[in-house]
Design a protein around this motif. Structure first.
Motif, PDB file in Angstrom:
ATOM      1  N   TYR A   1      55.645 -22.044 -73.523  1.00 43.51           N
ATOM      2  CA  TYR A   1      56.333 -20.938 -72.849  1.00 43.51           C
ATOM      3  C   TYR A   1      57.382 -21.504 -71.908  1.00 43.51           C
ATOM      4  N   LYS A   2      58.406 -20.710 -71.607  1.00 43.23           N
ATOM      5  CA  LYS A   2      59.222 -20.972 -70.431  1.00 43.23           C
ATOM      6  C   LYS A   2      58.411 -20.586 -69.191  1.00 43.23           C
ATOM      7  N   LYS A   3      58.671 -21.234 -68.077  1.00 45.70           N
ATOM      8  CA  LYS A   3      57.904 -20.964 -66.869  1.00 45.70           C
ATOM      9  C   LYS A   3      58.016 -19.504 -66.435  1.00 45.70           C
ATOM     10  N   THR A   4      59.229 -18.966 -66.436  1.00 47.49           N
ATOM     11  CA  THR A   4      59.408 -17.582 -65.992  1.00 47.49           C
ATOM     12  C   THR A   4      58.722 -16.593 -66.932  1.00 47.49           C
ATOM     13  N   ASP A   5      58.769 -16.868 -68.227  1.00 47.91           N
ATOM     14  CA  ASP A   5      58.095 -15.990 -69.195  1.00 47.91           C
ATOM     15  C   ASP A   5      56.583 -16.085 -69.045  1.00 47.91           C
ATOM     16  N   ALA A   6      56.085 -17.270 -68.736  1.00 46.00           N
ATOM     17  CA  ALA A   6      54.640 -17.450 -68.559  1.00 46.00           C
ATOM     18  C   ALA A   6      54.129 -16.638 -67.377  1.00 46.00           C
ATOM     19  N   GLU A   7      54.927 -16.544 -66.329  1.00 50.32           N
ATOM     20  CA  GLU A   7      54.523 -15.756 -65.158  1.00 50.32           C
ATOM     21  C   GLU A   7      54.332 -14.292 -65.514  1.00 50.32           C
TER      22      GLU A   7
ATOM     23  N   ILE B   1      62.108 -19.388 -77.004  1.00 51.55           N
ATOM     24  CA  ILE B   1      63.193 -19.378 -77.991  1.00 51.55           C
ATOM     25  C   ILE B   1      64.006 -20.645 -77.839  1.00 51.55           C
ATOM     26  N   ASN B   2      63.762 -21.587 -78.714  1.00 52.20           N
ATOM     27  CA  ASN B   2      64.484 -22.853 -78.680  1.00 52.20           C
ATOM     28  C   ASN B   2      64.425 -23.472 -80.076  1.00 52.20           C
TER      29      ASN B   2
ATOM     30  N   PHE C   1      54.898 -26.002 -70.477  1.00 55.62           N
ATOM     31  CA  PHE C   1      56.158 -25.306 -70.262  1.00 55.62           C
ATOM     32  C   PHE C   1      57.297 -26.045 -70.951  1.00 55.62           C
ATOM     33  N   GLU C   2      58.176 -25.275 -71.551  1.00 53.62           N
ATOM     34  CA  GLU C   2      59.319 -25.860 -72.260  1.00 53.62           C
ATOM     35  C   GLU C   2      60.109 -26.798 -71.353  1.00 53.62           C
TER      36      GLU C   2
END
Length: 295
Positions: A16-22, A79-80, A46-47
């Motif tokens: 996950y991205k950190k912000t999305d994980a939150e 998304i990467n 985290f990505e």
């Protein structure tokens, strides 16, 4: 279902991205718990903490804390496509695959792909700051302008004039857009949740205050039962795309027929959980486990 050859000591990453994980702590905990229950080794990373590239003429992947040298699969909740490709070239299977990420996270590419399947959709044009010609419009106002790499309805704009289009293109000169005719039933769409080659649920999303029906933007949601012809239409998409877990969104024309809208690669499940007893996390981990063929 794709098969991954993996020994019993194989491990997986949940990325996950950190912000999305939150924002998605609930679903993350569900996935990790279901993995534990199904004896799948799965670790959240985290990505932003992953470093990848080419070291000593070889592809590399490192993490400051975790040993990622024996990873066999990754659940991509970010998304990467470049990272997904790197993982796949390192023989790490990605759920969803890199090609799915490339297709589904660019609206113009998605429409190109779906048009090749003969799926009904609204008339759409691909535009940018460099290519747009306001003197030669084939559509009538109002229109919908969508950022090609936008997500969740946040980069979707209702435009009523050439000037409004130009203002947005000039504001974001390095972005690509799709320009689309306005739907007959604005503020209403259907999301279909697809796991492998099976529909596991569908919801009807509606908004009385916006032409965008996204649940996360305040729209209401209720269960939707697909009929036989709708299931056939959805099946034409997932049987071609061969993704692992996606959401396919449709608009409705005046007759109530489905019109393709977009595909969510990293599909959110809040609307599914709020309208049904479908446990998407359990089904997804079971799908992944069955995709793993031990030596």
């Amino acid at each position: 279902m794709r098969k991954l050859r993996m020994c019993e000591s194989g491990k997986g990453l949940l990325i996950y991205k950190k912000t999305d994980a939150e924002r998605n702590q609930g679903f993350i905990q569900m996935l990790l718990e279901e993995a534990r229950l199904q004896d799948i080794s799965l670790q959240l990373v985290f990505e932003e903490d992953l470093s990848f590239g080419v070291t000593g003429n070889k592809l590399s992947l490192t993490h400051p804390i975790s040993d990622v040298g024996d990873i066999s699969f990754a659940i991509m909740r970010t998304i990467n496509p470049l990272l997904s490709k790197q993982l796949e070239q390192l023989k790490i299977t990605c759920f969803n695959p890199a090609y799915v990420s490339e297709i589904c996270n660019d609206k113009a590419v998605t429409y190109q792909y779906i048009a090749g399947l003969g799926i009904p959709m609204l008339d759409t044009y691909f535009v940018s700051n460099e290519t747009f010609d306001g003197d030669d419009l084939a559509l009538t106002f109002p229109m919908v302008l969508k950022q090609s790499d936008g997500r969740g309805g946040k980069e979707v704009y209702l435009v009523h004039s050439v000037e409004e289009i130009l203002d947005k293109l000039h504001e974001l000169p390095n972005k690509r857009f799709v320009l689309q005719e306005f739907a007959d039933n604005p503020g209403k769409d259907i999301r279909v949740f697809v796991l492998g080659n099976e529909v596991i649920g569908a919801v009807l999303r509606e908004s009385t205050t916006s032409f965008k029906a996204n649940y996360t933007l305040g729209g209401t949601v209720r269960p939707y039962l697909l009929n036989e012809s709708e299931l056939e239409l959805v099946g034409r998409i997932f049987s071609s795309l061969k993704a692992d877990f996606i959401g396919i969104d449709f608009l409705l024309n005046k007759q109530g027929d489905l019109l393709f809208n977009e595909i969510e690669d990293v599909v959110g499940c809040r609307s599914l959980y709020s309208t049904s007893d479908v446990n998407a996390a359990a089904l997804y981990m079971d799908y992944i486990k069955k995709s793993i063929e031990c030596r």
